[in-house]
Design an enzyme around this catalytic site. Structure first.
Site, PDB file in Angstrom:
ATOM      1  N   LYS A 214       0.674  -1.135  -0.111  1.00 30.31           N
ATOM      2  CA  LYS A 214      -0.060   0.021  -0.172  1.00 30.31           C
ATOM      3  C   LYS A 214       0.684   1.152   0.091  1.00 30.31           C
ATOM      4  O   LYS A 214       0.697   2.211  -0.661  1.00 30.31           O
ATOM      5  CB  LYS A 214      -0.866   0.016   1.170  1.00 30.31           C
ATOM      6  CG  LYS A 214      -1.954  -1.141   1.365  1.00 30.31           C
ATOM      7  CD  LYS A 214      -2.938  -0.996   2.578  1.00 30.31           C
ATOM      8  CE  LYS A 214      -2.229  -0.918   3.996  1.00 30.31           C
ATOM      9  NZ  LYS A 214      -1.705  -2.054   4.305  1.00 30.31           N
TER      10      LYS A 214
ATOM     11  N   ARG B 172      -9.671   1.371   8.592  1.00 27.05           N
ATOM     12  CA  ARG B 172      -9.134  -0.120   8.922  1.00 27.05           C
ATOM     13  C   ARG B 172     -10.421  -0.931   9.645  1.00 27.05           C
ATOM     14  O   ARG B 172     -10.199  -1.947   9.876  1.00 27.05           O
ATOM     15  CB  ARG B 172      -7.969  -0.129   9.796  1.00 27.05           C
ATOM     16  CG  ARG B 172      -6.637  -0.222   8.743  1.00 27.05           C
ATOM     17  CD  ARG B 172      -5.601  -0.344  10.011  1.00 27.05           C
ATOM     18  NE  ARG B 172      -4.455  -0.881   9.495  1.00 27.05           N
ATOM     19  CZ  ARG B 172      -3.330  -0.366   9.141  1.00 27.05           C
ATOM     20  NH1 ARG B 172      -3.079   0.833   8.513  1.00 27.05           N
ATOM     21  NH2 ARG B 172      -2.095  -1.040   8.811  1.00 27.05           N
TER      22      ARG B 172
ATOM     23  N   ARG C 253      11.781  -5.625   5.106  1.00 27.06           N
ATOM     24  CA  ARG C 253      11.550  -4.153   4.693  1.00 27.06           C
ATOM     25  C   ARG C 253      12.157  -2.957   5.340  1.00 27.06           C
ATOM     26  O   ARG C 253      12.450  -3.252   6.421  1.00 27.06           O
ATOM     27  CB  ARG C 253       9.988  -4.006   4.844  1.00 27.06           C
ATOM     28  CG  ARG C 253       9.384  -2.513   4.638  1.00 27.06           C
ATOM     29  CD  ARG C 253       7.820  -2.636   4.521  1.00 27.06           C
ATOM     30  NE  ARG C 253       7.144  -2.732   5.857  1.00 27.06           N
ATOM     31  CZ  ARG C 253       5.903  -2.633   5.928  1.00 27.06           C
ATOM     32  NH1 ARG C 253       5.106  -2.326   4.824  1.00 27.06           N
ATOM     33  NH2 ARG C 253       5.297  -2.623   7.231  1.00 27.06           N
TER      34      ARG C 253
ATOM     35  N   ARG D  87      11.379  -0.788  10.636  1.00 23.32           N
ATOM     36  CA  ARG D  87      10.228  -0.376  11.486  1.00 23.32           C
ATOM     37  C   ARG D  87      10.130  -1.414  12.810  1.00 23.32           C
ATOM     38  O   ARG D  87      10.476  -2.673  12.630  1.00 23.32           O
ATOM     39  CB  ARG D  87       8.943  -0.487  10.999  1.00 23.32           C
ATOM     40  CG  ARG D  87       8.626   0.808  10.368  1.00 23.32           C
ATOM     41  CD  ARG D  87       7.468   0.693   9.444  1.00 23.32           C
ATOM     42  NE  ARG D  87       6.174   0.032  10.248  1.00 23.32           N
ATOM     43  CZ  ARG D  87       4.949  -0.069   9.666  1.00 23.32           C
ATOM     44  NH1 ARG D  87       4.940   0.465   8.474  1.00 23.32           N
ATOM     45  NH2 ARG D  87       3.955  -0.602  10.147  1.00 23.32           N
TER      46      ARG D  87
ATOM     47  N   ARG E  88      -1.249  -8.085  13.949  1.00 19.08           N
ATOM     48  CA  ARG E  88      -1.641  -7.380  12.562  1.00 19.08           C
ATOM     49  C   ARG E  88      -2.302  -7.993  11.732  1.00 19.08           C
ATOM     50  O   ARG E  88      -3.458  -7.523  11.194  1.00 19.08           O
ATOM     51  CB  ARG E  88      -0.432  -6.488  12.092  1.00 19.08           C
ATOM     52  CG  ARG E  88       0.237  -5.592  13.057  1.00 19.08           C
ATOM     53  CD  ARG E  88       1.699  -5.144  12.814  1.00 19.08           C
ATOM     54  NE  ARG E  88       1.850  -4.406  11.585  1.00 19.08           N
ATOM     55  CZ  ARG E  88       3.155  -4.307  11.012  1.00 19.08           C
ATOM     56  NH1 ARG E  88       4.050  -4.864  11.321  1.00 19.08           N
ATOM     57  NH2 ARG E  88       3.341  -3.461   9.793  1.00 19.08           N
TER      58      ARG E  88
HETATM   59  P1  AMP Z   1       0.784   0.755   9.076  1.00 17.77           P
HETATM   60  O1  AMP Z   1       2.131   1.697   8.983  1.00 17.77           O
HETATM   61  O2  AMP Z   1      -0.075   1.359   8.401  1.00 17.77           O
HETATM   62  O3  AMP Z   1       1.271  -0.629   8.943  1.00 17.77           O
HETATM   63  O4  AMP Z   1       0.306   0.917  10.548  1.00 17.77           O
HETATM   64  C1  AMP Z   1       1.287   0.688  11.653  1.00 17.77           C
HETATM   65  C2  AMP Z   1       0.444   0.442  12.863  1.00 17.77           C
HETATM   66  O5  AMP Z   1      -0.282   1.773  13.226  1.00 17.77           O
HETATM   67  C3  AMP Z   1      -0.783  -0.617  12.922  1.00 17.77           C
HETATM   68  O6  AMP Z   1      -0.295  -1.811  13.288  1.00 17.77           O
HETATM   69  C4  AMP Z   1      -1.985   0.007  13.910  1.00 17.77           C
HETATM   70  O7  AMP Z   1      -1.457  -0.092  15.177  1.00 17.77           O
HETATM   71  C5  AMP Z   1      -1.667   1.791  13.746  1.00 17.77           C
HETATM   72  N1  AMP Z   1      -2.416   1.989  12.673  1.00 17.77           N
HETATM   73  C6  AMP Z   1      -2.416   2.451  11.415  1.00 17.77           C
HETATM   74  N2  AMP Z   1      -3.425   2.831  10.702  1.00 17.77           N
HETATM   75  C7  AMP Z   1      -4.397   2.825  11.650  1.00 17.77           C
HETATM   76  C8  AMP Z   1      -5.983   2.755  11.596  1.00 17.77           C
HETATM   77  N3  AMP Z   1      -6.563   3.207  10.242  1.00 17.77           N
HETATM   78  N4  AMP Z   1      -6.443   2.290  12.557  1.00 17.77           N
HETATM   79  C9  AMP Z   1      -6.011   2.032  13.517  1.00 17.77           C
HETATM   80  N5  AMP Z   1      -4.809   1.781  13.691  1.00 17.77           N
HETATM   81  C10 AMP Z   1      -3.895   2.033  12.873  1.00 17.77           C
END
Ligand code: AMP
Length: 214
Positions: free
Chosen positions: A13, A87, A126, A160, A171
């Site tokens: 994404k 989400r 990554r 990360r 996740r």
């Molecule tokens: P990402 O960078 O999109 O993989 O997000 C990393 C982490 O941020 C996720 O595992 C969640 O803990 C939190 N997170 C990101 N986007 C959301 C969202 N839209 N709703 C809730 N938690 C989020």
């Protein structure tokens, strides 16, 4: 144009959002990036967010929707790319309302589909440029210029903290339980498109361009 990228962690994404944002002059809104920034603040909410991200659990709808609402208020002529948002169904309904309040709507929701088995390799290999956000992978997309970001020349490249097998399991569960149902939500609205996340990055990008230029 306003679009959403849907997909499991590691589906691609972020990579496609960055490419499309440059190609169509759209603003990429990554809730993951926004929450990582917010988690740095030395406040109780910053600490709460940090704990949730590290565990792999979703942050509350209220916190995430407030962050998005603030960004939408600022506006962007070319429209927005929602990367990692919504989400949950609650977030999806809130987004519909926020866009309607701004007299706009979603153009397309692009699902990047990928098998769970390949995600562990995608996630653990990554790394990201902390200065410009470019995403790399040890085998799929290594940096061409040794040690420096191809995009901005920075040396600030990091893995990360939540990109590990333990957090990934949570996740993925969160994705299956709370995010995957959004596929049906957008399918019923007639704006869902699915691309194969296993194809090469440029082929996926070409398909996405074709969808958006239709
Ligand atoms: P990402 O960078 O999109 O993989 O997000 C990393 C982490 O941020 C996720 O595992 C969640 O803990 C939190 N997170 C990101 N986007 C959301 C969202 N839209 N709703 C809730 N938690 C989020």
């Amino acid at each position: 144009m306003n679009i959403i990228f849907l997909g499991a962690p590691g589906a691609g994404k972020g990579t496609q959002s960055r490419m499309v944002s440059l190609q169509f002059d759209m603003l990429q809104l990554s809730t993951g990036d926004m929450l990582r920034d917010a988690s740095m603040s030395d406040t109780s909410i910053g600490k709460e967010i940090s704990t949730m991200i590290d565990s792999g659990e979703l942050v509350t709808d209220e916190i995430v929707v407030t962050l998005i609402e603030e960004k939408l208020k600022q506006g962007h002529k070319g429209g927005f790319i929602f990367d990692g948002f919504p989400r949950t169904l609650g977030q999806a309904i809130a987004l519909d309302q926020l866009l309607e309040n701004n007299k706009t709507a979603l153009t397309a929701v692009i699902e990047i589909k990928i098998d769970n088995e390949v995600l562990i390799d995608r996630i653990t290999g990554r790394y990201t440029c902390l200065d410009c956000g470019e995403v790399y992978h040890e085998s799929i997309r290594p940096i061409a210029l040794n040690k420096f970001c191809d995009s901005c020349g920075s040396k600030n490249l990091k893995k990360r903290a939540d990109d590990n097998e333990f957090s990934l399991r949570t996740r993925l569960n969160e994705h299956n339980d709370k995010t995957a149902p959004l596929i049906d939500y957008y399918l019923s609205k007639g704006i869902l498109y699915t691309v194969d996340g296993l194809k090469p990055i440029d082929d996926i990008n070409k398909e996405i361009n074709e969808i958006l230029l239709k």
